[in-house]
Motif scaffolding. Structure first.
Motif, PDB file in Angstrom:
ATOM      1  N   PHE A   1       0.848  -1.196   0.000  1.00 16.83           N
ATOM      2  CA  PHE A   1       0.000   0.000   0.000  1.00 16.83           C
ATOM      3  C   PHE A   1       0.885   1.249   0.000  1.00 16.83           C
ATOM      4  CE2 PHE A   1      -2.552   3.140   2.436  1.00 16.83           C
ATOM      5  CZ  PHE A   1      -3.565   3.271   1.539  1.00 16.83           C
ATOM      6  N   LEU A   2       1.299   1.648  -1.203  1.00 17.15           N
ATOM      7  CA  LEU A   2       2.202   2.796  -1.316  1.00 17.15           C
ATOM      8  C   LEU A   2       1.372   4.054  -1.462  1.00 17.15           C
ATOM      9  CD1 LEU A   2       5.025   1.737  -3.765  1.00 17.15           C
ATOM     10  CD2 LEU A   2       5.197   2.198  -1.321  1.00 17.15           C
ATOM     11  N   PHE A   3       1.534   4.956  -0.547  1.00 16.22           N
ATOM     12  CA  PHE A   3       0.808   6.209  -0.682  1.00 16.22           C
ATOM     13  C   PHE A   3       1.790   7.323  -0.385  1.00 16.22           C
ATOM     14  CE2 PHE A   3       0.695   4.820   3.612  1.00 16.22           C
ATOM     15  CZ  PHE A   3       0.945   5.955   4.345  1.00 16.22           C
ATOM     16  N   ASP A   4       1.409   8.518  -0.729  1.00 19.84           N
ATOM     17  CA  ASP A   4       2.254   9.676  -0.499  1.00 19.84           C
ATOM     18  C   ASP A   4       2.180  10.022   0.986  1.00 19.84           C
ATOM     19  OD1 ASP A   4       3.471  12.101  -0.397  1.00 19.84           O
ATOM     20  OD2 ASP A   4       2.554  12.851  -2.241  1.00 19.84           O
TER      21      ASP A   4
ATOM     22  N   ILE B   1       0.526  13.230   2.494  1.00 19.40           N
ATOM     23  CA  ILE B   1      -0.907  13.525   2.525  1.00 19.40           C
ATOM     24  C   ILE B   1      -1.367  13.597   3.984  1.00 19.40           C
ATOM     25  CG2 ILE B   1      -3.189  12.602   1.988  1.00 19.40           C
ATOM     26  CD1 ILE B   1      -2.073  11.535  -0.580  1.00 19.40           C
TER      27      ILE B   1
ATOM     28  N   ILE C   1      -3.542  12.851   6.577  1.00 18.68           N
ATOM     29  CA  ILE C   1      -4.752  12.076   6.853  1.00 18.68           C
ATOM     30  C   ILE C   1      -4.494  11.244   8.104  1.00 18.68           C
ATOM     31  CG2 ILE C   1      -4.089  10.233   5.222  1.00 18.68           C
ATOM     32  CD1 ILE C   1      -7.053   9.906   4.590  1.00 18.68           C
TER      33      ILE C   1
ATOM     34  N   LEU D   1     -12.947   6.064   5.663  1.00 18.72           N
ATOM     35  CA  LEU D   1     -13.141   5.918   4.214  1.00 18.72           C
ATOM     36  C   LEU D   1     -13.653   4.516   3.880  1.00 18.72           C
ATOM     37  CD1 LEU D   1      -9.989   7.683   2.689  1.00 18.72           C
ATOM     38  CD2 LEU D   1     -12.319   8.543   2.822  1.00 18.72           C
TER      39      LEU D   1
ATOM     40  N   LEU E   1     -19.622   6.363  -0.070  1.00 19.25           N
ATOM     41  CA  LEU E   1     -18.949   7.056  -1.168  1.00 19.25           C
ATOM     42  C   LEU E   1     -19.848   7.504  -2.320  1.00 19.25           C
ATOM     43  CD1 LEU E   1     -15.616   5.035  -1.531  1.00 19.25           C
ATOM     44  CD2 LEU E   1     -15.918   7.235  -0.422  1.00 19.25           C
TER      45      LEU E   1
ATOM     46  N   LEU F   1     -10.097   9.619  -1.033  1.00 20.31           N
ATOM     47  CA  LEU F   1      -9.650   8.279  -1.412  1.00 20.31           C
ATOM     48  C   LEU F   1      -8.893   8.322  -2.742  1.00 20.31           C
ATOM     49  CD1 LEU F   1      -9.737   5.428  -0.302  1.00 20.31           C
ATOM     50  CD2 LEU F   1     -11.803   5.009  -1.601  1.00 20.31           C
TER      51      LEU F   1
ATOM     52  N   SER G   1      -7.196  10.865  -3.902  1.00 21.02           N
ATOM     53  CA  SER G   1      -5.897  11.488  -3.670  1.00 21.02           C
ATOM     54  C   SER G   1      -4.950  10.523  -2.970  1.00 21.02           C
ATOM     55  CB  SER G   1      -6.034  12.749  -2.811  1.00 21.02           C
ATOM     56  OG  SER G   1      -6.964  13.627  -3.374  1.00 21.02           O
ATOM     57  N   LEU G   2      -5.509   9.661  -2.116  1.00 23.87           N
ATOM     58  CA  LEU G   2      -4.684   8.750  -1.321  1.00 23.87           C
ATOM     59  C   LEU G   2      -4.183   7.574  -2.156  1.00 23.87           C
ATOM     60  CD1 LEU G   2      -3.796   8.273   1.670  1.00 23.87           C
ATOM     61  CD2 LEU G   2      -5.723   6.723   1.841  1.00 23.87           C
ATOM     62  N   HIS G   3      -5.087   6.920  -2.883  1.00 17.71           N
ATOM     63  CA  HIS G   3      -4.709   5.697  -3.576  1.00 17.71           C
ATOM     64  C   HIS G   3      -5.740   5.384  -4.658  1.00 17.71           C
ATOM     65  CE1 HIS G   3      -3.315   1.516  -3.965  1.00 17.71           C
ATOM     66  NE2 HIS G   3      -2.218   1.952  -3.402  1.00 17.71           N
TER      67      HIS G   3
END
Lengths: 250, 291
Positions: free
Chosen positions: A86-89, A92, A94, A102, A107, B176, B178-180
């Motif tokens: 799970f590569l994320f920036d 960010i 959060i 989420l 959604l 979501l 923006s995250l992944h």
């Protein structure tokens, strides 16, 4: 629960997955094994509609997956997916609470404050279930590898699901965190009645925990219970004979 | 002691006379319109900017600003007013960029550079056909916030409402994405439709603001408040709200600065944004450290 019929998926012009068929019943824990580049991630991404498919049909909880990956919202709600690494920036902003939230969110078009009480309670319960209540207000950039996996598990169980799809969920964990995570996953699987489809490189773990194995190397080389599918002959079909000799020596 | 008391007296007098001059200035309708326009641009730029920088589209507003010159020069050639051309041009530009990004799979910054430098070249060639353009290229480059009309304000307000409702209703979806992105697709979100909607909205905000802020400075409104907000925030919601707030506050302070010292308005607002940004760097960033 999940039916895949003659699925073929191309990456660039080449078939990465070819003519794969299998099905998954409720409560089953199935592992996809195979060497690197065998098309394991491609297969699960096509099942989820992330990658387009060239041929074949996929049925998730009885509903057909559309050509461009459409599934009814009701069905989507009941599947959870954890991507490989799970590569994320990390920049960010959060928090753990927001990330788990989420997973709870339907959604659609909704104001952010809709059902905030239910959301709050669901997040709290999910985090408590993975022993992560203390992480609630942490930014995700501050989590260790093991903590992040537990938080992602909370993202999955914050709403009742029926099918869990894990793409090397354990990658990046040390041996101790790995076995702890596995125990937790098995416990939750029994409690929640999840069916699991997971990609794994750890054949010993697969032998211990899974009740169905799919050996993939572009095509499905064999499938069955671990005793059959992980027998030397079947492994040789998926990984090549060199690999089997290596495993037998050690 | 007497001379220093005298000095303080004159100092106070000067400040109060300056203050009354600034207050009088803000009683003029064009100043009020400029102030409102600055606040609206600050709010919209900050709100959309918070997602823009996370999705590494910071360069987009800059590229759109530069390319807008092409739209304006084409308008001049065809005899259409710059305002009439800017908005349709911005939307077409946004759709073209998203199409090319998906089609070529090239790096966003490289592709944006290709598009904006070539549109700038075509714009200059087009302008050479227009001959003497007296509308003031300078105003287009740096903007003229004092020339904002009632109609521009009404459009900005409508756009602000649209942006707020859009971001409000889709906040968690935007988070979501923006995250992944794969995680968002697995949840059944149409990422490409959302991406297009967001870029069209961003381009409308840039397009409507070019007249007031100018093509060269508009990207500051999108990028600087969001960067400052990022340094101050720990949660996502806080980040988006703070970014819009910093955008609005720096517009008010910047207009005051500009009125007080008689400085150009747009650049004064950008300098205020910069000051706030530098201030946030000094602020202890306990949330950013990785443990």
């Amino acid at each position: 629960m999940l039916t895949v019929e003659n699925l073929t998926v191309h990456r660039d012009l080449y078939p990465a997955v070819q003519d794969v068929s299998f099905s998954l019943e409720a409560g089953m824990d199935a592992a996809i094994v195979g060497p690197n580049g065998a098309g394991k991630s491609t297969l699960v991404q096509a099942i989820l509609g992330i990658l387009p498919r060239q041929a074949g049909e996929v049925f998730v909880l009885g509903e057909p997956l559309g050509r461009s990956g459409q599934l009814p919202g009701q069905v989507r709600q009941q599947i959870a997916y954890l991507p490989q690494n799970f590569l994320f920036d990390r920049r960010i902003p959060i928090t753990v609470e927001e990330l788990v939230g989420l997973g709870w969110e339907p959604l659609g078009l909704r104001w952010p404050w809709t059902d905030s009480r239910q959301r709050f309670l669901a997040i709290q319960q999910a985090l408590a279930r993975v022993d992560g209540a203390y992480l609630r207000s942490y930014p995700i950039s501050a989590l260790s590898g093991g903590e992040l996996k537990r938080v992602l598990l909370a993202y999955c169980l914050v709403r009742p699901r029926r099918l869990l799809i894990l793409d090397e969920a354990l990658a990046g964990l040390d041996i101790r965190s790995e076995s702890e995570f596995y125990q937790l996953l098995c416990q939750l699987k029994r409690e929640q009645g999840w069916a699991i489809l997971q990609i794994s490189h750890d054949l010993d773990m697969v032998r211990r925990h899974c009740d169905r194995v799919l050996c993939l190397n572009r095509t499905l080389r064999c499938q069955g219970v671990p005793e059959v599918a992980l027998a030397p002959d079947s492994l040789a079909a998926a990984y090549g004979t060199e690999f089997v000799r290596y495993r037998h020596r050690h | 002691m007497e001379p220093s008391l005298f000095d303080i007296d004159t100092g106070t007098d000067m400040i109060s006379s300056e203050l009354s001059r600034v207050i009088e200035l803000f009683q003029l309708p064009f100043m009020q319109r400029a102030l409102i326009s600055g606040v609206l641009t600050g709010l919209m730029g900050g709100m959309l900017g918070s997602f823009t920088i996370l999705r590494q589209l910071s360069f987009f507003s800059d590229a759109l600003g530069h390319s807008a010159l092409l739209g304006i020069s084409l308008g001049l050639l065809l005899g259409i007013s710059p305002t009439g051309v800017l908005l349709p041009f911005s939307v077409v530009f946004a759709l073209l960029v998203t199409y090319l990004l998906e089609k070529t799979q090239l790096w966003t910054d490289a592709l944006l550079n290709v598009i904006y430098s070539s549109s700038l070249a075509i714009a200059v060639i087009t302008l050479s056909f227009v001959g003497q353009y007296k509308g003031g290229l300078n105003n287009l480059l740096f903007g003229d916030i004092l020339a904002v009309r009632q109609a521009d304000l009404v459009f900005s307000i409508v756009l602000l409402v649209i942006c707020t409702v859009f971001i409000g209703l889709t906040l968690r979806t935007q988070m979501l994405i923006s995250l992944h992105e794969p995680l968002a697709i697995a949840r059944g979100i149409s990422v490409s439709a959302h991406r297009t909607a967001f870029i069209v909205l961003l381009s409308l905000v840039v397009g409507i603001s070019i007249k007031a802020i100018g093509v060269l400075l508009i990207s500051a409104f999108v990028v600087i408040p969001s960067c400052a907000a990022r340094l101050l925030s720990s949660t996502f919601t806080q980040y988006v709200v703070l970014s819009a707030t910093i955008g609005a506050v720096s517009a008010v302070l910047g207009m005051l600065l500009s009125a007080w010292f008689n400085l150009p308005s747009g650049p004064s607002i950008v300098v205020t944004q910069l000051t706030i940004f530098l201030g946030t760097i000094a602020f202890p960033r306990r949330r950013l450290r990785a443990s």
